[in-house]
Design a protein around this motif. Structure first.
Motif, PDB file in Angstrom:
ATOM      1  N   ASP A  24       4.457  -1.354 -19.455  1.00  0.00           N
ATOM      2  CA  ASP A  24       3.546  -2.493 -19.369  1.00  0.00           C
ATOM      3  C   ASP A  24       4.258  -3.813 -19.098  1.00  0.00           C
ATOM      4  OD1 ASP A  24       4.731  -2.975 -21.795  1.00  0.00           O
ATOM      5  OD2 ASP A  24       2.935  -2.697 -22.994  1.00  0.00           O
ATOM      6  N   ASN A  33       1.983  -3.856 -11.526  1.00  0.00           N
ATOM      7  CA  ASN A  33       0.779  -4.340 -10.860  1.00  0.00           C
ATOM      8  C   ASN A  33      -0.460  -3.752 -11.547  1.00  0.00           C
ATOM      9  OD1 ASN A  33      -1.414  -4.245  -8.657  1.00  0.00           O
ATOM     10  ND2 ASN A  33       0.089  -5.649  -7.836  1.00  0.00           N
ATOM     11  N   ASP A  34      -1.103  -4.593 -12.344  1.00  0.00           N
ATOM     12  CA  ASP A  34      -2.243  -4.109 -13.125  1.00  0.00           C
ATOM     13  C   ASP A  34      -3.347  -3.542 -12.249  1.00  0.00           C
ATOM     14  OD1 ASP A  34      -1.094  -4.661 -15.544  1.00  0.00           O
ATOM     15  OD2 ASP A  34      -2.271  -6.458 -15.966  1.00  0.00           O
ATOM     16  N   LEU A  35      -3.554  -4.155 -11.069  1.00  0.00           N
ATOM     17  CA  LEU A  35      -4.617  -3.662 -10.201  1.00  0.00           C
ATOM     18  C   LEU A  35      -4.318  -2.238  -9.729  1.00  0.00           C
ATOM     19  CD1 LEU A  35      -5.440  -6.837  -8.095  1.00  0.00           C
ATOM     20  CD2 LEU A  35      -6.952  -5.668  -9.698  1.00  0.00           C
ATOM     21  N   CYS A  85      -4.809   0.184 -12.564  1.00  0.00           N
ATOM     22  CA  CYS A  85      -6.235   0.476 -12.748  1.00  0.00           C
ATOM     23  C   CYS A  85      -6.718   1.464 -11.689  1.00  0.00           C
ATOM     24  CB  CYS A  85      -7.068  -0.811 -12.649  1.00  0.00           C
ATOM     25  SG  CYS A  85      -6.922  -1.905 -14.073  1.00  0.00           S
ATOM     26  N   ALA A  86      -6.264   1.269 -10.447  1.00  0.00           N
ATOM     27  CA  ALA A  86      -6.689   2.156  -9.359  1.00  0.00           C
ATOM     28  C   ALA A  86      -6.269   3.592  -9.638  1.00  0.00           C
ATOM     29  CB  ALA A  86      -6.120   1.679  -8.022  1.00  0.00           C
ATOM     30  N   ARG A 122      -2.770  -1.854  -2.616  1.00  0.00           N
ATOM     31  CA  ARG A 122      -2.237  -2.532  -3.799  1.00  0.00           C
ATOM     32  C   ARG A 122      -0.731  -2.276  -3.947  1.00  0.00           C
ATOM     33  NH1 ARG A 122      -7.342  -1.531  -8.072  1.00  0.00           N
ATOM     34  NH2 ARG A 122      -8.822  -2.799  -6.883  1.00  0.00           N
ATOM     35  N   SER A 157       0.798  -4.701  -1.432  1.00  0.00           N
ATOM     36  CA  SER A 157       0.627  -6.044  -1.971  1.00  0.00           C
ATOM     37  C   SER A 157       1.689  -6.334  -3.039  1.00  0.00           C
ATOM     38  CB  SER A 157      -0.787  -6.143  -2.532  1.00  0.00           C
ATOM     39  OG  SER A 157      -0.958  -7.288  -3.289  1.00  0.00           O
ATOM     40  N   ALA A 158       2.035  -5.324  -3.844  1.00  0.00           N
ATOM     41  CA  ALA A 158       3.072  -5.500  -4.870  1.00  0.00           C
ATOM     42  C   ALA A 158       4.461  -5.586  -4.231  1.00  0.00           C
ATOM     43  CB  ALA A 158       3.016  -4.353  -5.879  1.00  0.00           C
ATOM     44  N   VAL A 159       4.717  -4.758  -3.233  1.00  0.00           N
ATOM     45  CA  VAL A 159       6.010  -4.803  -2.538  1.00  0.00           C
ATOM     46  C   VAL A 159       6.218  -6.195  -1.927  1.00  0.00           C
ATOM     47  CG1 VAL A 159       7.388  -3.862  -0.642  1.00  0.00           C
ATOM     48  CG2 VAL A 159       5.957  -2.331  -2.015  1.00  0.00           C
ATOM     49  N   LEU A 194      -3.286   1.908 -16.357  1.00  0.00           N
ATOM     50  CA  LEU A 194      -3.843   0.926 -17.293  1.00  0.00           C
ATOM     51  C   LEU A 194      -5.253   1.384 -17.644  1.00  0.00           C
ATOM     52  CD1 LEU A 194      -3.572  -1.755 -18.798  1.00  0.00           C
ATOM     53  CD2 LEU A 194      -4.321  -2.919 -16.728  1.00  0.00           C
ATOM     54  N   ASN A 232       2.720 -14.008  -0.514  1.00  0.00           N
ATOM     55  CA  ASN A 232       3.011 -12.578  -0.369  1.00  0.00           C
ATOM     56  C   ASN A 232       3.604 -12.343   1.019  1.00  0.00           C
ATOM     57  OD1 ASN A 232       2.853  -9.658  -0.255  1.00  0.00           O
ATOM     58  ND2 ASN A 232       1.322  -9.785  -1.881  1.00  0.00           N
ATOM     59  N   CYS A 283      -1.236 -10.492 -10.078  1.00  0.00           N
ATOM     60  CA  CYS A 283      -1.247  -9.812  -8.784  1.00  0.00           C
ATOM     61  C   CYS A 283      -1.486 -10.815  -7.660  1.00  0.00           C
ATOM     62  CB  CYS A 283      -2.308  -8.729  -8.752  1.00  0.00           C
ATOM     63  SG  CYS A 283      -2.022  -7.454  -9.985  1.00  0.00           S
ATOM     64  N   MET A 284      -0.671 -10.723  -6.628  1.00  0.00           N
ATOM     65  CA  MET A 284      -0.724 -11.712  -5.554  1.00  0.00           C
ATOM     66  C   MET A 284      -1.391 -11.100  -4.326  1.00  0.00           C
ATOM     67  SD  MET A 284       2.467 -13.589  -3.664  1.00  0.00           S
ATOM     68  CE  MET A 284       3.460 -13.891  -5.106  1.00  0.00           C
ATOM     69  N   THR A 333      -2.856 -10.599  -0.384  1.00  0.00           N
ATOM     70  CA  THR A 333      -2.351 -10.661   0.992  1.00  0.00           C
ATOM     71  C   THR A 333      -3.116 -11.666   1.836  1.00  0.00           C
ATOM     72  OG1 THR A 333      -3.880  -8.856   1.449  1.00  0.00           O
ATOM     73  CG2 THR A 333      -1.586  -8.266   1.030  1.00  0.00           C
ATOM     74  N   TYR A 348     -12.143  -5.295 -17.448  1.00  0.00           N
ATOM     75  CA  TYR A 348     -11.230  -5.499 -16.313  1.00  0.00           C
ATOM     76  C   TYR A 348     -10.762  -4.145 -15.785  1.00  0.00           C
ATOM     77  CZ  TYR A 348      -7.014  -6.727 -13.681  1.00  0.00           C
ATOM     78  OH  TYR A 348      -6.062  -6.825 -12.698  1.00  0.00           O
ATOM     79  N   ASN A 384     -11.712  -2.576 -12.064  1.00  0.00           N
ATOM     80  CA  ASN A 384     -10.663  -2.359 -11.080  1.00  0.00           C
ATOM     81  C   ASN A 384     -10.252  -0.905 -10.911  1.00  0.00           C
ATOM     82  OD1 ASN A 384      -9.923  -5.007  -9.916  1.00  0.00           O
ATOM     83  ND2 ASN A 384      -9.828  -5.517 -12.097  1.00  0.00           N
ATOM     84  N   SER A 385     -10.843  -0.031 -11.715  1.00  0.00           N
ATOM     85  CA  SER A 385     -10.574   1.380 -11.470  1.00  0.00           C
ATOM     86  C   SER A 385     -11.759   2.010 -10.746  1.00  0.00           C
ATOM     87  CB  SER A 385     -10.263   2.129 -12.768  1.00  0.00           C
ATOM     88  OG  SER A 385     -11.226   1.890 -13.747  1.00  0.00           O
TER      89      SER A 385
END
Lengths: 385, 385
Positions: free
Chosen positions: A215, A290-292, A295-296, A306, A309-311, A372, B45, B217-218, B220, B376, B380-381
């Protein structure tokens, strides 16, 4: 098959009364020698608990007679009085063993910012010293260091010539950059000097426990200790020994990963084609945090966008239009765009592998993380740690 | 009171059919002048959507005639064909306005990695051009850029001499380092050159939208644009204008914060006593991204240990035993140890303020974030973005 599997070690785990639930909460591991060589690695958090400060000082001598561990309180952010409590705990162990407090390591885990009830802890230390054994002591000690861990974590390996390595660990949340609220004691009856133990332990943890990032939160108390009794009379080759310690740490890493708080997926993020190992680790950690994305994966959605986006938030060497991403073996992203059919990705198994090819070199690294979940939120909003 | 509040602007928001839910999904904002000066800031990003690449190029000329925005697809990670789609969208606007595509900005938001259905989008652009108005257009446009936003976000201010600033924004998740999946269009009828607009916009976003960090999370696709028509015939002082743009951006930041996905708390992290503003921002972001702390705040637990633990992971100037932490006004941590009674902290209100005094200087910064909730995770899942 815990820390007492190697010859020369005794251990105990007892109920002192620190934990509200009435479970075991004080553990003691004693090295009866003939060698006392030892090494340790610690959290990189700059806010460090008193026992971390103490144990790092003790280890400068390269020797440990004993390790005393408690759950039910981290003794972090407790100022000078907290440090005195750690010192007193080590003295209590020294007195029981008729030895020097200067060779007693202390580890604590639990809530930050609260003093330990010494009137409860010190009798517990005496009780543990009275119950030291090779038989049941190892498992009892592993049980006593649990906090939100649902199971005790232990490991055992046998090396060439018959020496052994045993280990116990705890840690279920806050597993991040550097070992996380992870306490880990590794014992061996091989005969190696402290410097060799230190090299082996650093090499082993760097590619295992240190790459577990559930986490992104870094603990104030992480400690991993390696104690050698030399009782087997075997002097292993350093390379072989390092490989075996690494294997033990990888085993514990896996156990910590699958028992992480509230997790329903165990995710391995393999970064390949990196310009350097540092780049691979940086990219892996960015994805792991990356929390998003987490979650995915929880929702079994192979959301490679995602991942990219994290990279993209890192300074690693890569060109966005040369990145490839596979999820459980399906290359859903090729050259930075949509690749193979994402419907082919099966995310139902607990184990998930995300492979990121940066197309920038030949270095690689794997970071382990979890998804998550609502359970993680629940456990960490209802439980004060 | 949206982007059409200033003189010289028309807007529209229409249903093209990009969104599954049948809602508005294409917005158009047109600057009828006499000036077309404009400026923009974009995501940091390194993986950038096609519309970001396009719009940054367009803005090199310092002029914008129009901005076309779509929800229902981010057009990110779509390669060269995706860039051609963005170009074609700008051309469609240019054709409808009988103007040059080289002065048309494009913004997109939605799922990454999927091509936009141009056969749906282009007719939508034509429809929007046909419906441009000063009356209802502003609100319709603000509505059309929503994704998981539960409400449209708009702002309005009036400056000295009677010029106006209007704005619309969208963004509910992925709000982080640099503006997040945030699309924001700010309009004014003041008369300022592009360079002055650029300075004002950078200064304003640096202390507002850029310090909103809901989940680390950032995106694009983040884009914030500022367009000036000069129609009010007022040339404001740059300092006053910057203050007003900052005020508008702060207003939008607050709206984005309270509508963030699944959040039940709006948390302001005020870092004071820092050696530099950079240190203050670094420490604030580290706290804002600590999932364990965000869970604790969700559970209304004033867990200052998790605050210190997050501070300790940064390289900011501080001594652990000189840090003070207040939660909703109660100094629960003094000099790195337990301070005033944590039971005095009332965490029931939605607004939470965490003040961290590093005792290392006189710089400060505020970062805004949310708690981490099961909602959340659910949003997001279950929702592919």
């Amino acid at each position: 098959m815990s820390v007492t599997a190697p010859q020369g070690f005794r251990a105990a785990g007892v109920v002192a009364g620190l934990k509200d639930n009435g479970g075991r909460d004080v553990a003691l591991v004693v090295n009866d020698g003939p060698s006392r060589a030892a090494a340790g690695v610690f959290t990189r958090n700059r806010v460090r608990a008193a026992p971390v400060e103490w144990t790092e000082q003790v280890l400068k001598g390269g020797r440990l007679r004993a390790v005393v561990l408690n759950s039910g309180g981290a003794n972090a952010c407790t100022g000078a009085p907290g440090f005195q409590d750690t010192h007193a705990t080590a003295e209590a162990v020294a007195e029981a063993l008729e030895d020097s407090a200067g060779e007693v390591a202390v580890c604590s885990t639990g809530l930050i910012g609260v003093r330990l009830p010494m009137e409860v802890l010190l009798p517990g230390v005496g009780k543990a010293a009275a119950e030291l054994s090779r038989g049941d002591g190892g498992l009892a000690a592993a049980d006593a260091i649990r906090t939100t861990d649902t199971v005790a974590k232990i490991a055992f390996r046998q090396g060439e010539g018959g020496y052994r390595i045993g280990a116990m660990a705890k840690g279920a949340g806050m597993l991040a950059p550097s070992l996380a609220t992870m306490l880990c004691v590794i014992t061996t009856d091989a005969d190696l000097p402290a410097e060799a133990l230190d090299r082996a332990l650093r090499a082993a943890t760097a590619v295992t426990l240190d790459r577990l990032d559930t986490d992104g939160c870094m603990s104030t108390n992480d400690t991993v200790l390696l104690l050698a009794s030399g009782a087997a009379g075997v002097v292993p080759g350093e390379e072989e020994f390092t490989a075996l310690v690494t294997d033990v740490c990888a085993d514990l890493t896996r156990q910590l990963l699958v028992d992480a708080e509230g997790a329903s997926k165990a995710i391995a993020i393999e970064v390949v084609g990196a310009a350097s190992e540092d780049d691979a680790v940086t990219v892996g950690r960015s994805i792991a945090r990356n929390d998003l994305l987490k979650c995915a994966i929880h929702g079994e959605d192979p959301n490679w966008g995602r991942v990219l986006s994290a990279v993209g938030t890192t300074d690693a060497v890569f060109e966005p239009d040369r990145i490839n991403v596979a999820i459980n073996g399906v290359w859903v992203c090729r050259n930075g765009s949509s690749g193979d059919d994402r419907d082919r990705v099966d995310l139902r198994p607990r184990d998930v592998t995300i492979t990121v090819d940066l197309s920038a070199g030949s270095a690689s690294a794997t970071i382990w993380t979890t998804d998550l979940t609502a359970e993680y939120v629940h456990e960490n909003s209802a439980y004060s740690t």
